[in-house]
Motif scaffolding. Structure first.
Motif, PDB file in Angstrom:
ATOM      1  N   LYS A 255      33.897  -1.351  37.657  1.00 26.55           N
ATOM      2  CA  LYS A 255      34.695  -0.304  38.302  1.00 26.55           C
ATOM      3  C   LYS A 255      36.032  -0.157  37.580  1.00 26.55           C
ATOM      4  CE  LYS A 255      32.571  -1.273  42.711  1.00 26.55           C
ATOM      5  NZ  LYS A 255      32.603  -2.109  43.898  1.00 26.55           N
ATOM      6  N   ILE A 256      36.572   1.068  37.668  1.00 30.53           N
ATOM      7  CA  ILE A 256      37.853   1.373  37.021  1.00 30.53           C
ATOM      8  C   ILE A 256      38.777   1.939  38.094  1.00 30.53           C
ATOM      9  CG2 ILE A 256      38.976   2.918  35.359  1.00 30.53           C
ATOM     10  CD1 ILE A 256      37.219   1.182  33.770  1.00 30.53           C
ATOM     11  N   ARG A 257      40.026   1.540  38.063  1.00 25.18           N
ATOM     12  CA  ARG A 257      41.033   2.127  38.958  1.00 25.18           C
ATOM     13  C   ARG A 257      41.698   3.306  38.254  1.00 25.18           C
ATOM     14  NH1 ARG A 257      41.335   0.385  44.420  1.00 25.18           N
ATOM     15  NH2 ARG A 257      40.244  -1.598  44.437  1.00 25.18           N
TER      16      ARG A 257
ATOM     17  N   GLY B 275      49.989  -1.349  37.538  1.00 23.06           N
ATOM     18  CA  GLY B 275      51.390  -1.696  37.290  1.00 23.06           C
ATOM     19  C   GLY B 275      51.662  -3.099  37.790  1.00 23.06           C
ATOM     20  N   SER B 276      52.755  -3.696  37.308  1.00 20.04           N
ATOM     21  CA  SER B 276      53.069  -5.063  37.726  1.00 20.04           C
ATOM     22  C   SER B 276      54.576  -5.278  37.746  1.00 20.04           C
ATOM     23  CB  SER B 276      52.428  -6.071  36.770  1.00 20.04           C
ATOM     24  OG  SER B 276      53.086  -6.028  35.513  1.00 20.04           O
ATOM     25  N   ALA B 277      54.980  -6.315  38.445  1.00 21.43           N
ATOM     26  CA  ALA B 277      56.404  -6.708  38.469  1.00 21.43           C
ATOM     27  C   ALA B 277      56.488  -8.224  38.384  1.00 21.43           C
ATOM     28  CB  ALA B 277      57.061  -6.208  39.758  1.00 21.43           C
ATOM     29  N   THR B 278      57.433  -8.691  37.579  1.00 17.12           N
ATOM     30  CA  THR B 278      57.633 -10.130  37.386  1.00 17.12           C
ATOM     31  C   THR B 278      59.137 -10.396  37.371  1.00 17.12           C
ATOM     32  OG1 THR B 278      55.630 -10.256  36.034  1.00 17.12           O
ATOM     33  CG2 THR B 278      57.196 -12.075  35.802  1.00 17.12           C
ATOM     34  N   ILE B 279      59.553 -11.446  38.034  1.00 19.07           N
ATOM     35  CA  ILE B 279      60.980 -11.819  37.994  1.00 19.07           C
ATOM     36  C   ILE B 279      61.138 -13.067  37.133  1.00 19.07           C
ATOM     37  CG2 ILE B 279      62.928 -12.723  39.325  1.00 19.07           C
ATOM     38  CD1 ILE B 279      62.664  -9.842  39.879  1.00 19.07           C
ATOM     39  N   ILE B 280      61.930 -12.928  36.070  1.00 20.13           N
ATOM     40  CA  ILE B 280      62.245 -14.067  35.201  1.00 20.13           C
ATOM     41  C   ILE B 280      63.720 -14.419  35.446  1.00 20.13           C
ATOM     42  CG2 ILE B 280      62.442 -14.864  32.799  1.00 20.13           C
ATOM     43  CD1 ILE B 280      60.127 -12.145  33.101  1.00 20.13           C
ATOM     44  N   SER B 281      63.964 -15.685  35.754  1.00 20.83           N
ATOM     45  CA  SER B 281      65.319 -16.090  36.175  1.00 20.83           C
ATOM     46  C   SER B 281      65.771 -17.349  35.444  1.00 20.83           C
ATOM     47  CB  SER B 281      65.317 -16.389  37.685  1.00 20.83           C
ATOM     48  OG  SER B 281      64.887 -15.264  38.407  1.00 20.83           O
TER      49      SER B 281
ATOM     50  N   LYS C  65      55.713 -17.710  42.596  1.00 17.85           N
ATOM     51  CA  LYS C  65      55.009 -17.112  43.738  1.00 17.85           C
ATOM     52  C   LYS C  65      54.200 -15.914  43.225  1.00 17.85           C
ATOM     53  CE  LYS C  65      58.097 -18.717  47.312  1.00 17.85           C
ATOM     54  NZ  LYS C  65      59.251 -18.426  48.159  1.00 17.85           N
ATOM     55  N   ILE C  66      52.894 -16.042  43.367  1.00 16.02           N
ATOM     56  CA  ILE C  66      51.996 -14.988  42.876  1.00 16.02           C
ATOM     57  C   ILE C  66      51.276 -14.375  44.074  1.00 16.02           C
ATOM     58  CG2 ILE C  66      50.134 -14.442  41.267  1.00 16.02           C
ATOM     59  CD1 ILE C  66      50.808 -17.032  39.749  1.00 16.02           C
ATOM     60  N   PHE C  67      51.216 -13.040  44.090  1.00 20.08           N
ATOM     61  CA  PHE C  67      50.688 -12.340  45.270  1.00 20.08           C
ATOM     62  C   PHE C  67      49.429 -11.540  44.926  1.00 20.08           C
ATOM     63  CE2 PHE C  67      55.215 -12.994  45.714  1.00 20.08           C
ATOM     64  CZ  PHE C  67      55.286 -13.588  46.956  1.00 20.08           C
ATOM     65  N   ASP C  68      48.602 -11.318  45.943  1.00 23.83           N
ATOM     66  CA  ASP C  68      47.409 -10.477  45.768  1.00 23.83           C
ATOM     67  C   ASP C  68      47.821  -9.071  45.304  1.00 23.83           C
ATOM     68  OD1 ASP C  68      45.778 -12.470  46.672  1.00 23.83           O
ATOM     69  OD2 ASP C  68      45.619 -11.694  48.718  1.00 23.83           O
ATOM     70  N   PRO C  69      46.973  -8.399  44.526  1.00 22.89           N
ATOM     71  CA  PRO C  69      47.274  -7.007  44.154  1.00 22.89           C
ATOM     72  C   PRO C  69      47.420  -6.128  45.396  1.00 22.89           C
ATOM     73  CG  PRO C  69      45.409  -7.848  42.879  1.00 22.89           C
ATOM     74  CD  PRO C  69      45.694  -8.872  43.949  1.00 22.89           C
ATOM     75  N   ILE C  70      48.346  -5.189  45.331  1.00 26.71           N
ATOM     76  CA  ILE C  70      48.483  -4.236  46.439  1.00 26.71           C
ATOM     77  C   ILE C  70      48.023  -2.848  45.984  1.00 26.71           C
ATOM     78  CG2 ILE C  70      50.325  -5.494  47.641  1.00 26.71           C
ATOM     79  CD1 ILE C  70      52.324  -3.521  46.377  1.00 26.71           C
ATOM     80  N   ILE C  71      47.620  -2.045  46.978  1.00 21.38           N
ATOM     81  CA  ILE C  71      47.088  -0.710  46.677  1.00 21.38           C
ATOM     82  C   ILE C  71      48.211   0.318  46.783  1.00 21.38           C
ATOM     83  CG2 ILE C  71      45.385   1.042  47.354  1.00 21.38           C
ATOM     84  CD1 ILE C  71      43.990  -1.463  46.475  1.00 21.38           C
ATOM     85  N   PHE C  72      48.283   1.215  45.806  1.00 24.48           N
ATOM     86  CA  PHE C  72      49.296   2.274  45.800  1.00 24.48           C
ATOM     87  C   PHE C  72      48.895   3.393  46.751  1.00 24.48           C
ATOM     88  CE2 PHE C  72      51.129   6.225  44.091  1.00 24.48           C
ATOM     89  CZ  PHE C  72      52.469   5.859  44.031  1.00 24.48           C
ATOM     90  N   ASN C  73      49.811   3.801  47.595  1.00 24.04           N
ATOM     91  CA  ASN C  73      49.534   4.915  48.516  1.00 24.04           C
ATOM     92  C   ASN C  73      50.334   6.137  48.109  1.00 24.04           C
ATOM     93  OD1 ASN C  73      47.685   3.788  50.390  1.00 24.04           O
ATOM     94  ND2 ASN C  73      49.347   2.456  51.053  1.00 24.04           N
TER      95      ASN C  73
ATOM     96  N   ILE D 247      55.328 -12.911  40.753  1.00 19.67           N
ATOM     97  CA  ILE D 247      54.512 -11.899  40.051  1.00 19.67           C
ATOM     98  C   ILE D 247      53.722 -11.095  41.095  1.00 19.67           C
ATOM     99  CG2 ILE D 247      52.666 -11.491  38.364  1.00 19.67           C
ATOM    100  CD1 ILE D 247      53.298 -14.293  37.185  1.00 19.67           C
ATOM    101  N   SER D 248      53.761  -9.769  40.943  1.00 19.42           N
ATOM    102  CA  SER D 248      52.946  -8.914  41.818  1.00 19.42           C
ATOM    103  C   SER D 248      52.324  -7.795  40.978  1.00 19.42           C
ATOM    104  CB  SER D 248      53.797  -8.308  42.937  1.00 19.42           C
ATOM    105  OG  SER D 248      54.696  -7.384  42.381  1.00 19.42           O
ATOM    106  N   THR D 249      51.274  -7.196  41.511  1.00 10.32           N
ATOM    107  CA  THR D 249      50.658  -6.052  40.826  1.00 10.32           C
ATOM    108  C   THR D 249      50.323  -4.957  41.830  1.00 10.32           C
ATOM    109  OG1 THR D 249      48.474  -7.078  41.033  1.00 10.32           O
ATOM    110  CG2 THR D 249      49.609  -7.386  38.935  1.00 10.32           C
ATOM    111  N   CYS D 250      50.161  -3.749  41.300  1.00 10.43           N
ATOM    112  CA  CYS D 250      49.823  -2.603  42.153  1.00 10.43           C
ATOM    113  C   CYS D 250      48.766  -1.760  41.438  1.00 10.43           C
ATOM    114  CB  CYS D 250      51.083  -1.777  42.406  1.00 10.43           C
ATOM    115  SG  CYS D 250      50.796  -0.293  43.374  1.00 10.43           S
ATOM    116  N   ILE D 251      47.704  -1.432  42.179  1.00 11.70           N
ATOM    117  CA  ILE D 251      46.621  -0.634  41.586  1.00 11.70           C
ATOM    118  C   ILE D 251      46.409   0.643  42.402  1.00 11.70           C
ATOM    119  CG2 ILE D 251      45.306  -2.413  40.364  1.00 11.70           C
ATOM    120  CD1 ILE D 251      43.703  -2.925  42.847  1.00 11.70           C
ATOM    121  N   PRO D 252      45.950   1.706  41.733  1.00 12.12           N
ATOM    122  CA  PRO D 252      45.674   2.944  42.476  1.00 12.12           C
ATOM    123  C   PRO D 252      44.489   2.750  43.428  1.00 12.12           C
ATOM    124  CG  PRO D 252      45.661   3.320  40.086  1.00 12.12           C
ATOM    125  CD  PRO D 252      45.670   1.850  40.299  1.00 12.12           C
ATOM    126  N   GLN D 253      44.470   3.589  44.456  1.00 16.90           N
ATOM    127  CA  GLN D 253      43.394   3.484  45.442  1.00 16.90           C
ATOM    128  C   GLN D 253      42.051   3.979  44.885  1.00 16.90           C
ATOM    129  OE1 GLN D 253      44.329   5.398  49.172  1.00 16.90           O
ATOM    130  NE2 GLN D 253      43.275   3.758  50.232  1.00 16.90           N
TER     131      GLN D 253
END
Lengths: 75, 351
Positions: free
Chosen positions: B47-49, B168-174, B343-351, B13-19
């Protein structure tokens, strides 16, 4: 009813104790807003096990009207 | 609807947030300092993204997906299903999932479709991905869940301006060895509680729908903006979410006392805390993680997981998990599942 008034007052943020009576037109109070309404619905659900809709709440203007509505719904 | 599906796993699982960050205290001049502080205290949101103009939910999800696939070392060629859950697609047609299939270099043999849901959408997405796996239609499904909702929020509507954020987010189900139990509840009688009235076939955009009008509690919006009747959403959430959670626990054969993580949709502090009290749970099993992002709609559950994952892993709280989303529709969906090997990851920032 007295207990309900105390709980009703408890839903307001920073209101002085005793300011609200059974007939108080609570919508005229400057402390009344949508967040107070949310807290009030939560209190009624938790303490009286009754669900009141936004429309039903909108038709009530005083604590006694809400109290009557709760009792109607419970019976 | 209740169902248990087996032969599943969630790989990552991962997520992405605006800067761009909106600090709600900066709205004090517009809405008044007392009002802003009061709303922040009740909602727990500071705060709001906000996505830049032109950035879509699919862009945030695409970034989250590329990052996730790299980190878990999964080749896009091995994905055979793409599901995009959003309230804010790129276009009315075609489905954005098909565009994402091409952008992410996923084979054309993959099945791809969109689901129009909001706050309950992450669980809906897991449910449909699980069906694709358990029916042997797919082996690896990419679930993309997210909204860029802030363009639909009127700046003069403080009931939503101070709550909704983009993510936004992404998840892999297998295929795997786990089983997931679902409870899904739909109540369309409340469809007007949370909606964007104009812009679809029922009420096309027009000069009339673009008129800015004063609405309840001094908020302003057009019929092309998103609206929310907060009290009715609140009533729905506190009535249905606890029931749905208890239903999946029963279905899965788990007791609520053994669950160390109830991952709820993150609308605001008041609702989550009230659901917790109704379920008679301690606050440490229902984390709250919308302070720095706002309510990110369908992405709020993966956002919670990615924000809190280090603590959850350290405290070994991912073996028995219940996720629950509720909102637009009106709809409510819960799932009981393990996330220990995910495997879960910290949110990443969208560039």
């Amino acid at each position: 009813m007295e207990e309900f008034i105390t709980k009703f007052e408890g839903c307001f943020d920073g209101i002085e104790s005793g300011k609200i009576q059974a007939e108080t037109q609570f919508r005229d109070l400057k402390e009344w807003d949508s967040l107070t309404a949310l807290t009030l619905l939560a209190m009624i659900d938790a303490d009286y096990d009754v669900s009141i809709s936004a429309t039903e709440l909108g038709m009530c203007n005083s604590p006694i009207e809400i109290y009557k509505l709760i009792n109607e719904k419970k019976n | 609807m209740n169902v248990t599906l087996s032969g599943l796993s969630i790989k990552g699982i991962s997520t992405c947030i605006p800067q761009k960050l909106l600090n709600l205290r900066d709205l004090s001049n517009q809405f008044g300092e007392t009002e802003v502080e009061r709303i922040m205290k009740s909602t727990g949101i500071e705060k709001i993204r906000i996505a830049d103009e032109g950035t879509c939910a699919s862009d945030l999800c695409e970034t989250a997906a590329k990052y996730l696939l790299t980190e878990i070392n999964l080749n896009p060629k091995d994905i055979d299903g793409v599901i995009f859950v959003t309230e804010t697609p790129d276009y009315i047609v075609p489905a954005t999932s098909v565009i994402l299939q091409n952008k992410l270099k996923i084979p054309t043999t993959a099945v791809a479709f969109d689901i129009n849901y909001g706050c309950s959408g992450y669980v809906y997405g897991i449910y449909l991905a699980s069906l694709l796996i358990s029916s042997k239609s797919c082996k690896n499904v990419l679930l993309l869940v997210g909204d860029v909702i802030t363009p639909y929020v009127n700046n003069l509507d403080r009931s939503l301006k101070m709550i909704l954020g983009d993510a936004g987010s992404a998840t892999i189900i297998s295929e795997g060895d786990d089983k997931f139990s679902f409870n899904i509840f739909s109540d369309g009688s409340g469809f007007q509680t949370l909606m964007i009235p104009a812009g679809g076939a029922r009420i096309p955009k027009s000069e009339k729908t673009s008129l800015l009008l004063e609405r309840e509690n001094g908020n302003y919006r057009t019929d092309e903006n998103i609206l929310m009747n907060g009290l009715d959403v609140f009533n729905f959430a506190i009535r249905e979410a606890p029931k749905s959670i208890l239903e999946v626990l029963n279905q899965h054969g788990w007791q609520k006392e053994e669950i160390k993580l109830f991952g709820l949709h993150q609308p605001n502090f008041l609702i989550i805390d009230f659901i917790r009290k109704k379920l008679k749970l301690q606050s440490d099993v229902i984390p709250i993680a919308m302070r720095e992002t706002g309510n990110t709609g369908p992405a709020s559950i993966p956002m919670l997981l990615t924000v809190e994952h280090k603590t959850l892993e350290e405290q070994d709280r991912l073996e028995k998990v219940v996720l629950c989303g509720f909102g637009i529709g009106l709809s409510c969906a819960s799932v009981a599942l393990p996330l220990k090997s995910t495997k879960i990851f910290d949110p990443i920032i969208f560039n």
